[in-house]
Design a protein around this motif. Sequence first.
Motif, PDB file in Angstrom:
ATOM      1  N   ARG A 181       0.741  -1.310   0.154  1.00 14.79           N
ATOM      2  CA  ARG A 181      -0.008   0.024  -0.129  1.00 14.79           C
ATOM      3  C   ARG A 181       0.808   1.233   0.001  1.00 14.79           C
ATOM      4  O   ARG A 181       1.967   1.394   0.708  1.00 14.79           O
ATOM      5  CB  ARG A 181      -1.018  -0.004   1.486  1.00 14.79           C
ATOM      6  CG  ARG A 181      -1.895   1.063   1.343  1.00 14.79           C
ATOM      7  CD  ARG A 181      -2.817   1.054   0.202  1.00 14.79           C
ATOM      8  NE  ARG A 181      -3.695   0.018   0.108  1.00 14.79           N
ATOM      9  CZ  ARG A 181      -4.137  -0.383  -1.069  1.00 14.79           C
ATOM     10  NH1 ARG A 181      -4.008   0.176  -2.344  1.00 14.79           N
ATOM     11  NH2 ARG A 181      -4.956  -1.546  -1.397  1.00 14.79           N
ATOM     12  N   CYS A 186      -1.098   4.344   4.133  1.00 14.88           N
ATOM     13  CA  CYS A 186      -0.830   3.883   5.591  1.00 14.88           C
ATOM     14  C   CYS A 186      -0.835   4.814   6.516  1.00 14.88           C
ATOM     15  O   CYS A 186      -1.277   4.786   7.706  1.00 14.88           O
ATOM     16  CB  CYS A 186       0.638   3.259   5.382  1.00 14.88           C
ATOM     17  SG  CYS A 186       0.440   1.708   4.293  1.00 14.88           S
ATOM     18  N   ASP A 210       0.154   4.130  10.045  1.00 10.19           N
ATOM     19  CA  ASP A 210       1.261   3.538   9.632  1.00 10.19           C
ATOM     20  C   ASP A 210       1.839   2.443  10.530  1.00 10.19           C
ATOM     21  O   ASP A 210       2.773   2.141  10.729  1.00 10.19           O
ATOM     22  CB  ASP A 210       2.708   4.462   9.310  1.00 10.19           C
ATOM     23  CG  ASP A 210       3.517   4.299   8.373  1.00 10.19           C
ATOM     24  OD1 ASP A 210       3.140   3.264   7.725  1.00 10.19           O
ATOM     25  OD2 ASP A 210       4.552   4.610   8.170  1.00 10.19           O
ATOM     26  N   CYS A 244       1.842  -0.577  10.074  1.00  9.51           N
ATOM     27  CA  CYS A 244       2.748  -1.853   9.731  1.00  9.51           C
ATOM     28  C   CYS A 244       4.263  -1.581   9.673  1.00  9.51           C
ATOM     29  O   CYS A 244       4.880  -2.449   9.643  1.00  9.51           O
ATOM     30  CB  CYS A 244       2.193  -2.240   8.299  1.00  9.51           C
ATOM     31  SG  CYS A 244       0.674  -2.784   8.137  1.00  9.51           S
ATOM     32  N   SER A 297      -4.133  -4.477  -0.963  1.00  8.46           N
ATOM     33  CA  SER A 297      -2.790  -4.348  -1.214  1.00  8.46           C
ATOM     34  C   SER A 297      -2.209  -5.480  -2.077  1.00  8.46           C
ATOM     35  O   SER A 297      -1.215  -6.088  -2.086  1.00  8.46           O
ATOM     36  CB  SER A 297      -1.978  -4.644   0.042  1.00  8.46           C
ATOM     37  OG  SER A 297      -1.992  -3.273   0.966  1.00  8.46           O
TER      38      SER A 297
END
Length: 663
Positions: free
Chosen positions: A18, A23, A29, A31, A579
């Motif tokens: 992504r 994100c 964000d 991840c 994604s």
Amino acid sequence: MPPQPDERRLLPLLSTGRARLTCRYRCGDQCSEHPPNPTDNPYFGDLLTAALNRRGFLRAGAVVAASAAVLPGLSTRPAAAAPGPPPGLDFTPVQPNSADAVVVPDGYQHDVVIRWGDPILPGAPEFDFDNQTPEAQEAQFGYNNDFCALLPLDGDRRLMVNNHEYTTEEFLFRGYDPENPTEQQVRIAWAAHGLSVVVLETGDGAPKPVLDRRNRRITLNTPFELRGPAAGSDLLKTPADPTGTRSFGTMNNCSGGVTPWGTILSGEENIHQYFANADQVTDPKTRERLARYGIKGAATERKWERFDSRWDLAQQVNEPNRFGWIIELDPYDPGSTPVKHTALGRFKHEGANIRIADDGRAVAYMGDDEKFEYLYRFVSDGKVKRGSSAHARRHNMSLLDSGTLYVAKLTGDSPGEIDGTGKLPADGEFDGTGEWIPLAHNDTSFVEGMTAEEVYVFTRLAADQVGATKMDRPEDVEPHPKTGRVYAALTNNSDRGPDGKAPADEPNPRTANKHGQVLELDDDPAGTRFTWRLLLVCGDPNDPGTYFGGFDKSQVSPISCPDNVTFDSHGNLWISTDSSEALGANDGLYAVPLEGPHRGHVMQFLSVPRGAEACGPIVQDDLVMVSAQHPGEIDGASADNPASHWPDGGNSQPRPSVVAVWR
């Protein structure tokens, strides 16, 4: 004749997932952050190894052939590992592509049902991108539509309900300054969150919105009722609500479900990113609780704390506790007060979906969408009353206020065979057994050292303590309407394996898992035991570390990052993705037979425009609907430099929209 194994090439990895901007605004964000689960519970894999050791610019209404904008080398191989097409799936799968358009199979048409900013309340102005106001947005279709539901009304009319998950301010406003948002911009964003209820006129082609008295917008200012065992807790009290029983607004609503009694359940997911100044909280226990939900740091991305103290933890430390719930909305009553159900626990809810047990109790299945988080189940005390009388409806809308909340622990049956590559165990399946561990029943806690109120408000901490199994981002979890089997989309987990993090295991069979998997449970709501297996280990079918229910991998469509699931009248599973850029192609909607010789035969039905995510699918015999969320969100793009002009074409700004497809 299909290519021989040594001739096949993996799909090119044109991106790693992504866009960074998506994100930042969707999930803060998360991840790229260290997962907020610090426990050393046995991971889904550790236990399971005691058993893989996881878009041309076109105007709306144009039909794009399946061959449009096909990426070089990304071909879906011809079908026929089993005789004839799967029941209900007589279409030619679309090719993976990068078109700035919705791509559907030959013989199908599509059109936009509704766009961000379209008027839905009487008197609402037409959308004007450069002259937005909070008052206009409160009467218009919200931003970044996700979950979508279609309910019956009179005649040819239907009632559509949509979540509006989050706002991406750099796509909402030209010249947006992330460090200095204006109060007007912030209030527009508050109004763009929440849900929309819209009456649709159905017939030939795409359904059409109708300005109707039943239409409604739910925003971040809408009053909610807090109900269930934690309602009134000191943990939920704020200056705006000293009773702890009434909150304001809902946000980051991701997936959801339609209850058997005709209401909507919606999950509040990435709530952590909205609250500022966690670093000014001095109480160690409160800091620990905030951190477990990913709430940390000083200023937020959106800077809402500058305009309302409820987003400032230095002033209102309990406000986050009033988000992260499953909400219930009666879409048929525009004057009703929506509810937040504390009995279903507080975490980053993807959604909730219900089956009715043989004894009449309501059973809700839920996922906590973050790396190394858990699967949950709730079983009501009361039983469903049949019929559609006002009395039955009132009764059924109280079922989620009283019952038992559980978390899942899983064990695999192929110990020692999982090496992180996705290699299939010797018994030919990724499978095992599991149990539901009770956390609380109403005022009774089953977790040592935690009161029932604490279990419900800080459910993650309770699940940590009882040794629940850590999963690879559990998103949509839905029971099959005919078989009762439960299907969970586990989207991905790039942190599995390296740097001392959880190793690969049987339900999560790959390290650095970019593509995710789909879990299938056989669960008896009357008991606490279940069996499980992986239906899919997603990715490029040419990759040996993928699995498609045992079906011939040379015949399937590539699929990555399963997100939402639903079912058709033939019993097939449908999966929308988030994604798929990990495979170098646009996201889409896929069908998967669950029984017979075609079990695991993944077939791509459509793809959404460049930069968009496919969400909230509805699959009926004569109509498919899907939410195309955040079109054009790719790195380097913004309202000043749009990378997509879908759905209106020309030089228009991209607008998240609901799309309908029909034969």
